[in-house]
Design a protein around this motif. Structure first.
Motif, PDB file in Angstrom:
ATOM      1  N   GLY A  30     -31.954 -42.739  74.614  1.00 26.17           N
ATOM      2  CA  GLY A  30     -31.114 -41.786  75.328  1.00 26.17           C
ATOM      3  C   GLY A  30     -31.908 -40.703  76.029  1.00 26.17           C
ATOM      4  O   GLY A  30     -31.493 -40.182  77.057  1.00 26.17           O
ATOM      5  N   ARG A  31     -33.040 -40.390  75.485  1.00 28.03           N
ATOM      6  CA  ARG A  31     -33.862 -39.331  76.075  1.00 28.03           C
ATOM      7  C   ARG A  31     -34.625 -39.806  77.302  1.00 28.03           C
ATOM      8  O   ARG A  31     -34.810 -39.071  78.250  1.00 28.03           O
ATOM      9  CB  ARG A  31     -34.831 -38.829  75.018  1.00 28.03           C
ATOM     10  CG  ARG A  31     -35.639 -37.667  75.465  1.00 28.03           C
ATOM     11  CD  ARG A  31     -36.367 -37.067  74.302  1.00 28.03           C
ATOM     12  NE  ARG A  31     -37.177 -35.967  74.784  1.00 28.03           N
ATOM     13  CZ  ARG A  31     -38.197 -35.487  74.148  1.00 28.03           C
ATOM     14  NH1 ARG A  31     -38.518 -35.973  72.973  1.00 28.03           N
ATOM     15  NH2 ARG A  31     -38.886 -34.504  74.640  1.00 28.03           N
ATOM     16  N   TYR A  32     -35.092 -41.051  77.262  1.00 25.82           N
ATOM     17  CA  TYR A  32     -35.960 -41.535  78.326  1.00 25.82           C
ATOM     18  C   TYR A  32     -35.343 -42.595  79.233  1.00 25.82           C
ATOM     19  O   TYR A  32     -35.826 -42.796  80.336  1.00 25.82           O
ATOM     20  CB  TYR A  32     -37.250 -42.122  77.730  1.00 25.82           C
ATOM     21  CG  TYR A  32     -38.091 -41.108  77.018  1.00 25.82           C
ATOM     22  CD1 TYR A  32     -38.762 -40.110  77.718  1.00 25.82           C
ATOM     23  CD2 TYR A  32     -38.221 -41.136  75.639  1.00 25.82           C
ATOM     24  CE1 TYR A  32     -39.538 -39.183  77.058  1.00 25.82           C
ATOM     25  CE2 TYR A  32     -39.005 -40.203  74.979  1.00 25.82           C
ATOM     26  CZ  TYR A  32     -39.665 -39.234  75.691  1.00 25.82           C
ATOM     27  OH  TYR A  32     -40.432 -38.314  75.038  1.00 25.82           O
ATOM     28  N   ALA A  33     -34.342 -43.340  78.759  1.00 30.00           N
ATOM     29  CA  ALA A  33     -33.920 -44.500  79.538  1.00 30.00           C
ATOM     30  C   ALA A  33     -32.428 -44.542  79.852  1.00 30.00           C
ATOM     31  O   ALA A  33     -32.043 -44.706  81.007  1.00 30.00           O
ATOM     32  CB  ALA A  33     -34.319 -45.782  78.812  1.00 30.00           C
ATOM     33  N   TRP A  34     -31.589 -44.428  78.851  1.00 26.78           N
ATOM     34  CA  TRP A  34     -30.163 -44.658  79.071  1.00 26.78           C
ATOM     35  C   TRP A  34     -29.367 -43.876  78.035  1.00 26.78           C
ATOM     36  O   TRP A  34     -29.543 -44.075  76.840  1.00 26.78           O
ATOM     37  CB  TRP A  34     -29.863 -46.151  78.923  1.00 26.78           C
ATOM     38  CG  TRP A  34     -28.520 -46.562  79.408  1.00 26.78           C
ATOM     39  CD1 TRP A  34     -27.374 -46.656  78.678  1.00 26.78           C
ATOM     40  CD2 TRP A  34     -28.180 -46.949  80.724  1.00 26.78           C
ATOM     41  NE1 TRP A  34     -26.345 -47.073  79.458  1.00 26.78           N
ATOM     42  CE2 TRP A  34     -26.815 -47.267  80.731  1.00 26.78           C
ATOM     43  CE3 TRP A  34     -28.899 -47.043  81.909  1.00 26.78           C
ATOM     44  CZ2 TRP A  34     -26.150 -47.676  81.870  1.00 26.78           C
ATOM     45  CZ3 TRP A  34     -28.233 -47.464  83.044  1.00 26.78           C
ATOM     46  CH2 TRP A  34     -26.886 -47.775  83.023  1.00 26.78           C
ATOM     47  N   GLN A  35     -28.486 -43.014  78.486  1.00 23.30           N
ATOM     48  CA  GLN A  35     -27.691 -42.218  77.558  1.00 23.30           C
ATOM     49  C   GLN A  35     -26.340 -42.879  77.316  1.00 23.30           C
ATOM     50  O   GLN A  35     -25.714 -43.390  78.247  1.00 23.30           O
ATOM     51  CB  GLN A  35     -27.477 -40.816  78.118  1.00 23.30           C
ATOM     52  CG  GLN A  35     -28.747 -40.012  78.195  1.00 23.30           C
ATOM     53  CD  GLN A  35     -28.504 -38.608  78.717  1.00 23.30           C
ATOM     54  OE1 GLN A  35     -27.515 -38.332  79.375  1.00 23.30           O
ATOM     55  NE2 GLN A  35     -29.429 -37.721  78.421  1.00 23.30           N
ATOM     56  N   ALA A  36     -25.926 -42.853  76.065  1.00 27.43           N
ATOM     57  CA  ALA A  36     -24.610 -43.369  75.699  1.00 27.43           C
ATOM     58  C   ALA A  36     -24.212 -42.758  74.365  1.00 27.43           C
ATOM     59  O   ALA A  36     -25.050 -42.568  73.492  1.00 27.43           O
ATOM     60  CB  ALA A  36     -24.636 -44.890  75.581  1.00 27.43           C
ATOM     61  N   LEU A 147     -42.841 -49.140  72.408  1.00 23.66           N
ATOM     62  CA  LEU A 147     -44.208 -48.712  72.692  1.00 23.66           C
ATOM     63  C   LEU A 147     -44.652 -49.134  74.091  1.00 23.66           C
ATOM     64  O   LEU A 147     -45.373 -48.396  74.761  1.00 23.66           O
ATOM     65  CB  LEU A 147     -45.167 -49.220  71.629  1.00 23.66           C
ATOM     66  CG  LEU A 147     -44.953 -48.602  70.238  1.00 23.66           C
ATOM     67  CD1 LEU A 147     -45.896 -49.216  69.223  1.00 23.66           C
ATOM     68  CD2 LEU A 147     -45.132 -47.101  70.287  1.00 23.66           C
ATOM     69  N   LEU A 148     -44.229 -50.300  74.549  1.00 24.39           N
ATOM     70  CA  LEU A 148     -44.532 -50.685  75.931  1.00 24.39           C
ATOM     71  C   LEU A 148     -43.821 -49.740  76.899  1.00 24.39           C
ATOM     72  O   LEU A 148     -44.379 -49.343  77.919  1.00 24.39           O
ATOM     73  CB  LEU A 148     -44.127 -52.137  76.192  1.00 24.39           C
ATOM     74  CG  LEU A 148     -44.979 -53.194  75.481  1.00 24.39           C
ATOM     75  CD1 LEU A 148     -44.380 -54.581  75.682  1.00 24.39           C
ATOM     76  CD2 LEU A 148     -46.412 -53.152  75.970  1.00 24.39           C
ATOM     77  N   ALA A 149     -42.597 -49.372  76.565  1.00 24.49           N
ATOM     78  CA  ALA A 149     -41.854 -48.426  77.404  1.00 24.49           C
ATOM     79  C   ALA A 149     -42.529 -47.060  77.388  1.00 24.49           C
ATOM     80  O   ALA A 149     -42.587 -46.379  78.412  1.00 24.49           O
ATOM     81  CB  ALA A 149     -40.408 -48.303  76.921  1.00 24.49           C
ATOM     82  N   ALA A 150     -43.062 -46.657  76.245  1.00 24.31           N
ATOM     83  CA  ALA A 150     -43.764 -45.368  76.162  1.00 24.31           C
ATOM     84  C   ALA A 150     -44.992 -45.380  77.054  1.00 24.31           C
ATOM     85  O   ALA A 150     -45.278 -44.398  77.750  1.00 24.31           O
ATOM     86  CB  ALA A 150     -44.155 -45.058  74.715  1.00 24.31           C
ATOM     87  N   GLU A 151     -45.709 -46.490  77.065  1.00 23.28           N
ATOM     88  CA  GLU A 151     -46.885 -46.596  77.935  1.00 23.28           C
ATOM     89  C   GLU A 151     -46.477 -46.554  79.406  1.00 23.28           C
ATOM     90  O   GLU A 151     -47.132 -45.913  80.227  1.00 23.28           O
ATOM     91  CB  GLU A 151     -47.660 -47.878  77.628  1.00 23.28           C
ATOM     92  CG  GLU A 151     -48.933 -48.031  78.425  1.00 23.28           C
ATOM     93  CD  GLU A 151     -50.017 -47.012  78.070  1.00 23.28           C
ATOM     94  OE1 GLU A 151     -50.875 -46.746  78.941  1.00 23.28           O
ATOM     95  OE2 GLU A 151     -50.015 -46.471  76.950  1.00 23.28           O
ATOM     96  N   PHE A 152     -45.382 -47.214  79.735  1.00 23.14           N
ATOM     97  CA  PHE A 152     -44.853 -47.177  81.101  1.00 23.14           C
ATOM     98  C   PHE A 152     -44.522 -45.740  81.495  1.00 23.14           C
ATOM     99  O   PHE A 152     -44.896 -45.264  82.558  1.00 23.14           O
ATOM    100  CB  PHE A 152     -43.602 -48.063  81.203  1.00 23.14           C
ATOM    101  CG  PHE A 152     -42.943 -48.044  82.543  1.00 23.14           C
ATOM    102  CD1 PHE A 152     -43.451 -48.799  83.590  1.00 23.14           C
ATOM    103  CD2 PHE A 152     -41.803 -47.278  82.760  1.00 23.14           C
ATOM    104  CE1 PHE A 152     -42.839 -48.794  84.833  1.00 23.14           C
ATOM    105  CE2 PHE A 152     -41.192 -47.265  83.997  1.00 23.14           C
ATOM    106  CZ  PHE A 152     -41.710 -48.021  85.039  1.00 23.14           C
ATOM    107  N   GLY A 153     -43.821 -45.042  80.613  1.00 18.43           N
ATOM    108  CA  GLY A 153     -43.462 -43.651  80.876  1.00 18.43           C
ATOM    109  C   GLY A 153     -44.685 -42.764  81.010  1.00 18.43           C
ATOM    110  O   GLY A 153     -44.745 -41.892  81.879  1.00 18.43           O
ATOM    111  N   LEU A 154     -45.676 -42.989  80.146  1.00 17.90           N
ATOM    112  CA  LEU A 154     -46.916 -42.217  80.205  1.00 17.90           C
ATOM    113  C   LEU A 154     -47.590 -42.396  81.560  1.00 17.90           C
ATOM    114  O   LEU A 154     -48.011 -41.430  82.193  1.00 17.90           O
ATOM    115  CB  LEU A 154     -47.853 -42.647  79.080  1.00 17.90           C
ATOM    116  CG  LEU A 154     -49.268 -42.068  79.111  1.00 17.90           C
ATOM    117  CD1 LEU A 154     -49.250 -40.560  79.021  1.00 17.90           C
ATOM    118  CD2 LEU A 154     -50.083 -42.660  77.972  1.00 17.90           C
ATOM    119  N   ARG A 155     -47.675 -43.616  82.008  1.00 12.14           N
ATOM    120  CA  ARG A 155     -48.312 -43.873  83.304  1.00 12.14           C
ATOM    121  C   ARG A 155     -47.511 -43.276  84.450  1.00 12.14           C
ATOM    122  O   ARG A 155     -48.088 -42.794  85.431  1.00 12.14           O
ATOM    123  CB  ARG A 155     -48.533 -45.373  83.485  1.00 12.14           C
ATOM    124  CG  ARG A 155     -49.601 -45.888  82.534  1.00 12.14           C
ATOM    125  CD  ARG A 155     -49.735 -47.392  82.591  1.00 12.14           C
ATOM    126  NE  ARG A 155     -50.667 -47.856  81.587  1.00 12.14           N
ATOM    127  CZ  ARG A 155     -51.677 -48.668  81.848  1.00 12.14           C
ATOM    128  NH1 ARG A 155     -51.888 -49.100  83.063  1.00 12.14           N
ATOM    129  NH2 ARG A 155     -52.461 -49.054  80.866  1.00 12.14           N
TER     130      ARG A 155
END
Length: 188
Positions: A30-36, A147-155
């Motif tokens: 919800g914080r980074y990708a999709w809120q519901a 964790l892959l999404a976190a790396e994507f967000g970091l980049r």
């Protein structure tokens, strides 16, 4: 993206109750990708069950239900993830702001860009900490989820931060009347 696909993904990683799914959306997803919230999650669970994409695997106290994805649900998520994204409507408020930044006075534009640089630096630092605490992004299952999404967000944060710093330099150079020197520095 749709809520149904987010729910399928979470349920493929591990069976969960509606309450546990709501908590997942209150956290990183919800914080980074999709809120519901629960008012949209519970009806969507009913639709997914009706469509045969999830099933109830356990019923607990006070009517709580644990859901898991079915093979059809796994197939649906796989098809959705592998399908090339089609954007019929593009609505990205951040990109729109970048298109309109030149409508600001240079000092205001620089203030805006500094805010972006600070925000992205803080976001990158937070994701670096998450990465350090959780180990490699190659883990499967609940431990590696996100964790892959976190790396994507970091980049993304790093790229936007670098762009904001560059844009500040360009505007400051223009304000100083030394645009030619700034252009030479950015090329070399």
């Amino acid at each position: 993206m749709s809520l149904s696909h987010a729910l399928l993904g979470l349920l493929i990683v591990e069976p969960r109750s509606g309450y546990e799914l709501t908590k997942a959306f209150e956290a990183d997803i919800g914080r980074y990708a999709w809120q519901a919230g629960h008012t949209s999650i519970y009806p969507e669970l009913g639709k997914l069950a009706e469509a045969g994409l999830i099933e109830v695997t356990h019923e607990g106290a006070r009517g709580s239900r644990t859901y898991a994805a079915t093979d059809a649900g796994r197939d649906e998520l796989r098809t959705w993830l592998l399908r090339r994204p089609q954007q019929s409507k593009v609505r990205n408020e951040d990109v729109l702001r970048m298109f309109l930044i030149s409508a600001l006075e240079p000092a205001d534009a620089i203030t805006m860009l500094r805010g972006i640089a600070q925000h992205t630096a803080a976001g990158a630092a937070e994701l670096r900490q998450i990465r350090e605490l959780n180990g490699p992004a190659t883990q499967r299952g609940p431990a590696g989820f996100g964790l892959l999404a976190a790396e994507f967000g970091l980049r993304q944060f790093d790229a936007i931060h670098g762009w904001a710093q560059w844009a500040i330099e360009q505007l400051e150079a223009t304000a100083d009347g030394s645009q030619d020197g700034a252009a030479a520095r950015s090329v070399g």
